[in-house]
Design an enzyme around this catalytic site. Structure first.
Site, PDB file in Angstrom:
ATOM      1  CG  HIS A  82      -1.744   1.290   1.301  1.00 51.53           C
ATOM      2  ND1 HIS A  82      -2.914   1.437   0.575  1.00 51.53           N
ATOM      3  CD2 HIS A  82      -1.555   2.458   1.965  1.00 51.53           C
ATOM      4  CE1 HIS A  82      -3.407   2.637   0.810  1.00 51.53           C
ATOM      5  NE2 HIS A  82      -2.602   3.272   1.641  1.00 51.53           N
ATOM      6  CG  ASP A 161     -12.159   3.851   5.109  1.00 55.56           C
ATOM      7  OD1 ASP A 161     -11.595   4.743   5.763  1.00 55.56           O
ATOM      8  OD2 ASP A 161     -11.933   3.646   3.904  1.00 55.56           O
ATOM      9  NE  ARG A 168     -10.414  11.311   7.943  1.00 57.74           N
ATOM     10  CZ  ARG A 168      -9.480  10.535   7.397  1.00 57.74           C
ATOM     11  NH1 ARG A 168      -9.785   9.305   6.999  1.00 57.74           N
ATOM     12  NH2 ARG A 168      -8.250  10.988   7.249  1.00 57.74           N
ATOM     13  CB  SER A 183      -8.772   5.718   6.581  1.00 57.91           C
ATOM     14  OG  SER A 183      -9.239   5.636   5.250  1.00 57.91           O
ATOM     15  CE  LYS A 187      -9.050   2.127   2.026  1.00 60.29           C
ATOM     16  NZ  LYS A 187      -9.170   3.246   2.968  1.00 60.29           N
TER      17      LYS A 187
END
Length: 446
Positions: A82, A161, A168, A183, A187
């Site tokens: 990620h 999320d 947000r 967040s 995931k």
């Protein structure tokens, strides 16, 4: 339990217990807590922060708000990668098939771009026919057959999320380490991987502008992952200039294919290669490749790099990329016609007014120029031009010769060229003296 009491408690800087966090997440996701009350809680979290325990509890509550993917029927460790977001960051497009070509199972859930940072889903969907929307069964079957899958986040995966992030985004509560970490990790944990390599960007083109905040975000996510037995490490990489030469959806696929072609890495952007090989090497190590072998970590990296270079030079990595594209219904013929893949109506070179060494580059301005040209979106429902973007010609430390292009603009919208050109010129500062080339890898946290 009362949401007002929870808001008041966090407003005073007190820790929320796990039941209070689960209540707030579940009731908001189910529509029983209105936006204005959750906005107040998010702002209190931004201002007062969260402990490591609170952040973990928030992550798990968000993860458990929807379905999770069970990959246990697939043998071996499944690895995910990620990025916290950057300009021109096409590393996922490269490391996924590259690592999978060595027999490692790589599962990836990606998102669409918002603002100046691009989204992997948008890049992949610039390939004709490519499908990012996949069921859990489809994801599992492709992982079995191909060893690599990159799908868009399902609406049923961590739905809390998605709903919280949308709030947000419009309430000034994006820039909070507990909220960013929860967040991302909600995931990641829901996607079922056994190990995770994080690329935490630091610089003008990243969420984290300074190294201290980047380290804090990395440490927070590592703690969350390891607490759920997902072996997690973080690479902190520089994002003060774009990663690679191309910024934009089709453009970044062009650079990806050029890198993956046999021997292509030797002629690629050196910073891109450094980030790709570092991330890919850690993915191989965390996959369990060296489990049971009494080896130094440095030897594991050396062997991993040799295997990765071998997969690139033999064409195995490019073959895996083709297999992945075809499995998700994309037209892989563009790989053979890559130079004609981008067909922007307007292609314009940008020049600076003097010569000198490039002392600095503002990645965020280059990202904004690409966005203005049509490559990005400022709202989730904005449309994008897959062929729009920016090609940069020089890196920090290079000598720029007046009269040569500093960058090239691609767009269908001729009216936006002047605005983008001004941003590009503002992005660079020159020096009469030589400037050291900055390292792309700043730190590695385990």
């Amino acid at each position: 339990m009362d949401i007002i009491e929870i808001i008041e408690k966090k407003k005073r800087g007190l820790e929320l217990n796990v039941d209070e966090i689960i209540y707030a997440v579940d009731e908001f996701t189910n529509g029983n807590i209105p936006d204005y009350q959750m906005s107040a809680l998010l702002m209190a979290i931004c201002l007062k922060g969260m402990s490591d325990r609170e952040t973990s509890d928030l992550t798990f509550a968000m993860m458990e708000s929807g379905e999770t993917i069970d990959l246990s029927e697939i043998p071996g460790k499944k690895v995910d990668k990620h990025s916290s977001g950057g300009i021109g960051d096409k590393a996922t497009l490269i490391v996924g098939p590259l690592v999978a070509s060595l027999g490692v199972n790589v599962v990836k859930m990606s998102g669409r771009g918002l603002g100046v940072t691009g989204g992997t889903v948008d890049k992949l969907e610039s390939i004709p026919g490519f499908c990012s929307d996949m069921s859990v069964d489809d994801i599992i079957e492709q992982l079995k057959d191909v060893g690599f899958v990159d799908a868009a986040q399902s609406p049923d995966l961590a739905p809390a999320d998605k709903k919280i992030y949308a709030l947000r985004d419009v309430t000034g509560t994006v820039d909070s380490i507990p909220l960013i970490a929860s967040s991302i990790m909600s995931k990641k944990l829901a996607s079922g991987a056994d190990a995770l390599v994080l690329d935490v960007k630091c610089g003008s083109g990243a969420f984290m502008n300074d190294i201290d905040h980047a380290r804090k975000l990395a440490e927070t996510m590592i703690n969350i992952g390891n607490s759920r037995d997902v072996k997690t490490i973080a690479v902190i990489s520089d994002m003060n200039e774009p990663l690679g030469k191309m910024v934009g959806n089709s453009l970044e696929l062009v650079e990806t294919v050029r890198y993956l072609k046999p021997g292509g890495w030797k002629y690629s952007d050196k910073g891109l290669d450094q980030v790709v090989i570092t991330l890919a090497s850690w993915m191989v190590i965390l996959s369990g490749w060296f489990d049971g072998k009494d080896m130094m970590l440095s030897d594991m990296h050396a062997i991993s790099v040799n295997m990765l270079r071998g997969a690139l030079d033999s064409g195995a990595a490019l073959d895996k990329f083709r297999e992945f594209i075809k499995a998700q219904h994309g037209d892989d013929s563009f790989v053979d016609d890559i130079d004609n893949f981008v067909k922007a109506d307007n292609v314009v070179d940008v020049y600076l007014d003097s010569s000198g060494f490039i002392a600095s580059c503002s990645a965020d301005k280059i990202g904004m120029a690409s966005c203005i040209l049509g490559a990005g979106r400022m709202k989730l429902d904005d449309s994008i031009d897959p062929n729009a973007g920016v090609e940069v010609m020089y890196n920090v430390g290079d000598y720029y010769e007046e009269g040569t292009p500093i960058a090239r603009l691609y767009t269908a919208n001729k009216d936006k060229i002047s605005e983008a050109e001004s941003l590009l010129k503002e992005a660079y500062t020159l020096s009469d003296s030589e400037v050291p080339i900055p390292a792309k890898i700043i730190d590695i946290l385990k």
